[in-house]
Design a protein around this motif. Structure first.
Motif, PDB file in Angstrom:
ATOM      1  N   LEU A  35     -66.411 -12.841  30.165  1.00  0.00           N
ATOM      2  CA  LEU A  35     -67.251 -11.885  29.441  1.00  0.00           C
ATOM      3  C   LEU A  35     -66.422 -11.020  28.492  1.00  0.00           C
ATOM      4  O   LEU A  35     -65.460 -10.382  28.907  1.00  0.00           O
ATOM      5  N   THR A  36     -66.798 -11.018  27.219  1.00  0.00           N
ATOM      6  CA  THR A  36     -66.201 -10.087  26.257  1.00  0.00           C
ATOM      7  C   THR A  36     -67.070  -8.833  26.265  1.00  0.00           C
ATOM      8  O   THR A  36     -68.237  -8.881  25.877  1.00  0.00           O
ATOM      9  N   ILE A  37     -66.496  -7.721  26.698  1.00  0.00           N
ATOM     10  CA  ILE A  37     -67.281  -6.499  26.883  1.00  0.00           C
ATOM     11  C   ILE A  37     -67.590  -5.813  25.558  1.00  0.00           C
ATOM     12  O   ILE A  37     -68.677  -5.289  25.349  1.00  0.00           O
ATOM     13  N   GLN A  38     -66.632  -5.813  24.647  1.00  0.00           N
ATOM     14  CA  GLN A  38     -66.876  -5.128  23.378  1.00  0.00           C
ATOM     15  C   GLN A  38     -66.607  -6.055  22.192  1.00  0.00           C
ATOM     16  O   GLN A  38     -65.524  -6.059  21.620  1.00  0.00           O
ATOM     17  N   PRO A  39     -67.611  -6.831  21.791  1.00  0.00           N
ATOM     18  CA  PRO A  39     -67.472  -7.629  20.568  1.00  0.00           C
ATOM     19  C   PRO A  39     -67.243  -6.703  19.379  1.00  0.00           C
ATOM     20  O   PRO A  39     -67.501  -5.503  19.457  1.00  0.00           O
ATOM     21  N   GLU A  40     -66.801  -7.252  18.264  1.00  0.00           N
ATOM     22  CA  GLU A  40     -66.450  -6.416  17.114  1.00  0.00           C
ATOM     23  C   GLU A  40     -67.636  -5.639  16.542  1.00  0.00           C
ATOM     24  O   GLU A  40     -67.464  -4.608  15.916  1.00  0.00           O
ATOM     25  N   TYR A  41     -68.865  -6.144  16.755  1.00  0.00           N
ATOM     26  CA  TYR A  41     -69.998  -5.422  16.202  1.00  0.00           C
ATOM     27  C   TYR A  41     -70.403  -4.231  17.079  1.00  0.00           C
ATOM     28  O   TYR A  41     -71.253  -3.436  16.713  1.00  0.00           O
ATOM     29  N   GLN A  42     -69.779  -4.102  18.261  1.00  0.00           N
ATOM     30  CA  GLN A  42     -70.096  -2.996  19.137  1.00  0.00           C
ATOM     31  C   GLN A  42     -69.340  -1.733  18.743  1.00  0.00           C
ATOM     32  O   GLN A  42     -68.250  -1.791  18.180  1.00  0.00           O
ATOM     33  N   ARG A  43     -69.932  -0.589  19.068  1.00  0.00           N
ATOM     34  CA  ARG A  43     -69.268   0.694  18.841  1.00  0.00           C
ATOM     35  C   ARG A  43     -68.094   0.862  19.812  1.00  0.00           C
ATOM     36  O   ARG A  43     -67.996   0.145  20.815  1.00  0.00           O
ATOM     37  N   ASN A  44     -67.227   1.817  19.551  1.00  0.00           N
ATOM     38  CA  ASN A  44     -66.147   2.143  20.479  1.00  0.00           C
ATOM     39  C   ASN A  44     -66.738   2.789  21.734  1.00  0.00           C
ATOM     40  O   ASN A  44     -67.882   3.219  21.758  1.00  0.00           O
ATOM     41  N   TYR A  45     -65.922   2.873  22.766  1.00  0.00           N
ATOM     42  CA  TYR A  45     -66.358   3.517  23.999  1.00  0.00           C
ATOM     43  C   TYR A  45     -66.425   5.016  23.780  1.00  0.00           C
ATOM     44  O   TYR A  45     -65.431   5.639  23.393  1.00  0.00           O
ATOM     45  N   ILE A  46     -67.600   5.615  23.997  1.00  0.00           N
ATOM     46  CA  ILE A  46     -67.758   7.049  23.719  1.00  0.00           C
ATOM     47  C   ILE A  46     -68.178   7.854  24.944  1.00  0.00           C
ATOM     48  O   ILE A  46     -68.271   9.078  24.872  1.00  0.00           O
ATOM     49  N   TYR A  47     -68.419   7.196  26.085  1.00  0.00           N
ATOM     50  CA  TYR A  47     -68.892   7.922  27.261  1.00  0.00           C
ATOM     51  C   TYR A  47     -67.854   8.898  27.814  1.00  0.00           C
ATOM     52  O   TYR A  47     -68.196   9.799  28.571  1.00  0.00           O
ATOM     53  N   ALA A  48     -66.583   8.729  27.448  1.00  0.00           N
ATOM     54  CA  ALA A  48     -65.543   9.617  27.977  1.00  0.00           C
ATOM     55  C   ALA A  48     -65.342  10.854  27.117  1.00  0.00           C
ATOM     56  O   ALA A  48     -64.558  11.733  27.471  1.00  0.00           O
ATOM     57  N   HIS A  49     -66.060  10.956  25.990  1.00  0.00           N
ATOM     58  CA  HIS A  49     -65.763  12.002  25.020  1.00  0.00           C
ATOM     59  C   HIS A  49     -66.669  13.221  25.101  1.00  0.00           C
ATOM     60  O   HIS A  49     -66.726  14.023  24.189  1.00  0.00           O
ATOM     61  N   ASP A  50     -67.414  13.374  26.185  1.00  0.00           N
ATOM     62  CA  ASP A  50     -68.191  14.595  26.408  1.00  0.00           C
ATOM     63  C   ASP A  50     -67.715  15.258  27.686  1.00  0.00           C
ATOM     64  O   ASP A  50     -68.481  15.883  28.414  1.00  0.00           O
ATOM     65  N   GLY A  51     -66.406  15.084  27.959  1.00  0.00           N
ATOM     66  CA  GLY A  51     -65.863  15.579  29.216  1.00  0.00           C
ATOM     67  C   GLY A  51     -66.084  14.599  30.349  1.00  0.00           C
ATOM     68  O   GLY A  51     -65.852  14.917  31.518  1.00  0.00           O
ATOM     69  N   GLY A  52     -66.520  13.385  29.987  1.00  0.00           N
ATOM     70  CA  GLY A  52     -66.721  12.355  30.997  1.00  0.00           C
ATOM     71  C   GLY A  52     -68.047  12.450  31.732  1.00  0.00           C
ATOM     72  O   GLY A  52     -68.262  11.750  32.722  1.00  0.00           O
ATOM     73  N   LYS A  53     -68.968  13.295  31.253  1.00  0.00           N
ATOM     74  CA  LYS A  53     -70.238  13.488  31.959  1.00  0.00           C
ATOM     75  C   LYS A  53     -71.053  12.200  32.051  1.00  0.00           C
ATOM     76  O   LYS A  53     -71.646  11.896  33.092  1.00  0.00           O
ATOM     77  N   LYS A  54     -71.086  11.450  30.958  1.00  0.00           N
ATOM     78  CA  LYS A  54     -71.916  10.236  30.955  1.00  0.00           C
ATOM     79  C   LYS A  54     -71.336   9.162  31.864  1.00  0.00           C
ATOM     80  O   LYS A  54     -72.072   8.494  32.589  1.00  0.00           O
ATOM     81  N   GLU A  55     -70.014   8.965  31.812  1.00  0.00           N
ATOM     82  CA  GLU A  55     -69.443   7.911  32.651  1.00  0.00           C
ATOM     83  C   GLU A  55     -69.520   8.296  34.131  1.00  0.00           C
ATOM     84  O   GLU A  55     -69.722   7.438  34.997  1.00  0.00           O
ATOM     85  N   MET A  56     -69.389   9.577  34.437  1.00  0.00           N
ATOM     86  CA  MET A  56     -69.536  10.012  35.830  1.00  0.00           C
ATOM     87  C   MET A  56     -70.983   9.846  36.291  1.00  0.00           C
ATOM     88  O   MET A  56     -71.246   9.527  37.452  1.00  0.00           O
ATOM     89  N   ALA A  57     -71.937  10.051  35.369  1.00  0.00           N
ATOM     90  CA  ALA A  57     -73.350   9.888  35.699  1.00  0.00           C
ATOM     91  C   ALA A  57     -73.669   8.437  36.054  1.00  0.00           C
ATOM     92  O   ALA A  57     -74.510   8.175  36.918  1.00  0.00           O
TER      93      ALA A  57
END
Length: 389
Positions: A35-57
């Motif tokens: 599995l390729t998780i982030q193909p080139e047309y996908q956005r960068n990983y941004i869940y860690a950039h709000d203090g990690g609230k989204k990834e912890m959720a």
């Protein structure tokens, strides 16, 4: 497009062989490399950039047995899949399982995956995900991709264009302008608003080189094997700004530098004189729009509208109107000084307060201040005609 529902794939399987690239800020592989998780047309990983609230959720939801939503895979071949939607959630799971971040437990203590109890680890690993596996033509996949974003973090315009025109050019452009570890980001940030992860630097670079026609430019260059023109033009604009303005001010961020470059880059400027002028304008209490200072200076310090010079307040205007009108009535002349010296029917007219505007006797650009001593009331017609003379 063919779509198949799969409900037997676990978090353990998805994250088997997970790799996260810290440099580029993206999850790379899962499902034992299938599995390729982030193909080139996908956005960068941004869940860690709000203090990690989204990834912890995401992790909290899994532990509570809550569904984390549909995930969509694009079937490339019998042995290869790529994430069409859900890369933020999958990357969050993979990052947690590889101890890239911690979550708060029921006692408010921060806990990494490796330090959790075995039963909690097992609950996460054995959670089954709901996945649609899609198979179709590129145009179908791209169109579907645009419709299934996580509502709380929708694609911005540049992320959508990256998806539409994915290919060699986008890959190279993202590695240059969407890489948060690029050492040039700090310099660029003085003039450009936004973040690399949300594609704002790439968007500005494309906007400048395309003169605002980003869509057309990306379409024309989609299959280019280099981004030389893009980099060369972008660096020309950045170098020009820093060459003309030796003082870096916060108000410079987000200005339309591409347009200013096109208009003024062929003119010659003395950086020392420019710096002195900028400092002088910054110290002027009558300027209300500091963002306009830079275009004002580039244009030869002529267009004062860019600076939004502070006008006279109501108390000053009414005081001057009363004094000016009283003196004019005694003399039998108009209370508009310019009407009074004219030869038409208005030379003796006393205008009402609402029919007049305040004007600098000595223009601001020539040293005049916005105080009562430098204020006169003119009829609206003469005030508009006078301008900055």
């Amino acid at each position: 497009m063919i779509v198949k529902l799969k409900t037997d794939i676990t978090v353990r399987q998805i994250c088997d062989g997970f790799v996260y690239n810290e440099l580029e800020g993206k999850g790379l592989f899962g499902l034992s490399g299938k599995l390729t998780i982030q193909p080139e047309y996908q956005r960068n990983y941004i869940y860690a950039h709000d203090g990690g609230k989204k990834e912890m959720a995401v992790i909290g939801s899994v532990l509570k047995g809550y569904p984390i939503g549909l995930i969509h895979f694009n079937k490339i071949s019998d042995e290869n899949l790529e994430v069409l939607d859900g890369q933020q959630r999958i990357t969050s799971l993979g990052r947690f399982l590889t101890d890239k971040f911690a979550i708060k437990d029921e006692n408010e203590n921060m806990q990494y995956f490796s330090g959790m109890s075995k039963d909690k680890q097992r609950k996460i690993l054995e959670t089954r995900l709901t996945i649609y596996e899609c198979e179709g033509e590129e145009s179908e996949i791209k169109e579907w991709f645009k419709t299934i974003n996580i509502p709380s973090v929708p694609l911005n315009n540049q992320e959508t264009l990256n998806a539409i025109y994915s290919g060699a050019f986008v890959t190279l452009a993202k590695s240059e302008f969407s890489n948060s570890q690029n050492t040039n980001i700090q310099k660029w940030s003085a003039y450009i608003k936004g973040s690399a992860n949300r594609q704002e630097f790439l968007e500005r670079a494309l906007d400048w080189v395309s003169k605002g026609n980003i869509d057309d430019y990306m379409s024309a260059h989609r299959h280019d094997k280099n981004i030389n023109e893009l980099k060369r033009y972008f660096n020309s604009v950045i170098d020009w700004i820093s060459g003309v303005f030796s003082d870096v001010k916060s108000e410079m961020r987000g200005l339309k530098w591409g347009e200013l470059y096109e208009t003024y880059h062929k003119k010659s400027y003395n950086p020392e004189k420019v710096s002195a002028e900028v400092q002088k304008l910054y110290a002027d209490p009558y300027i209300t729009n500091r963002r306009g200072i830079f275009e004002y200076v580039l244009g030869g310090s002529i267009d004062t509208k860019l600076l939004e010079i502070r006008v006279f307040d109501e108390a000053i205007k009414k005081s001057v109107y009363i004094t000016q009108s009283a003196n004019s009535k005694k003399k039998g002349k108009s209370n508009c000084p310019l009407c009074a010296i004219g030869h038409d029917a208005n030379k003796n007219k006393i205008w009402s307060f609402n029919e007049m505007d305040a004007d600098h006797v000595s223009a601001w650009s020539k040293g005049g201040k916005s105080n009562i001593k430098n204020c006169q009331m003119l009829c609206k017609t003469h005030n508009r005609a006078k301008g900055n003379r």
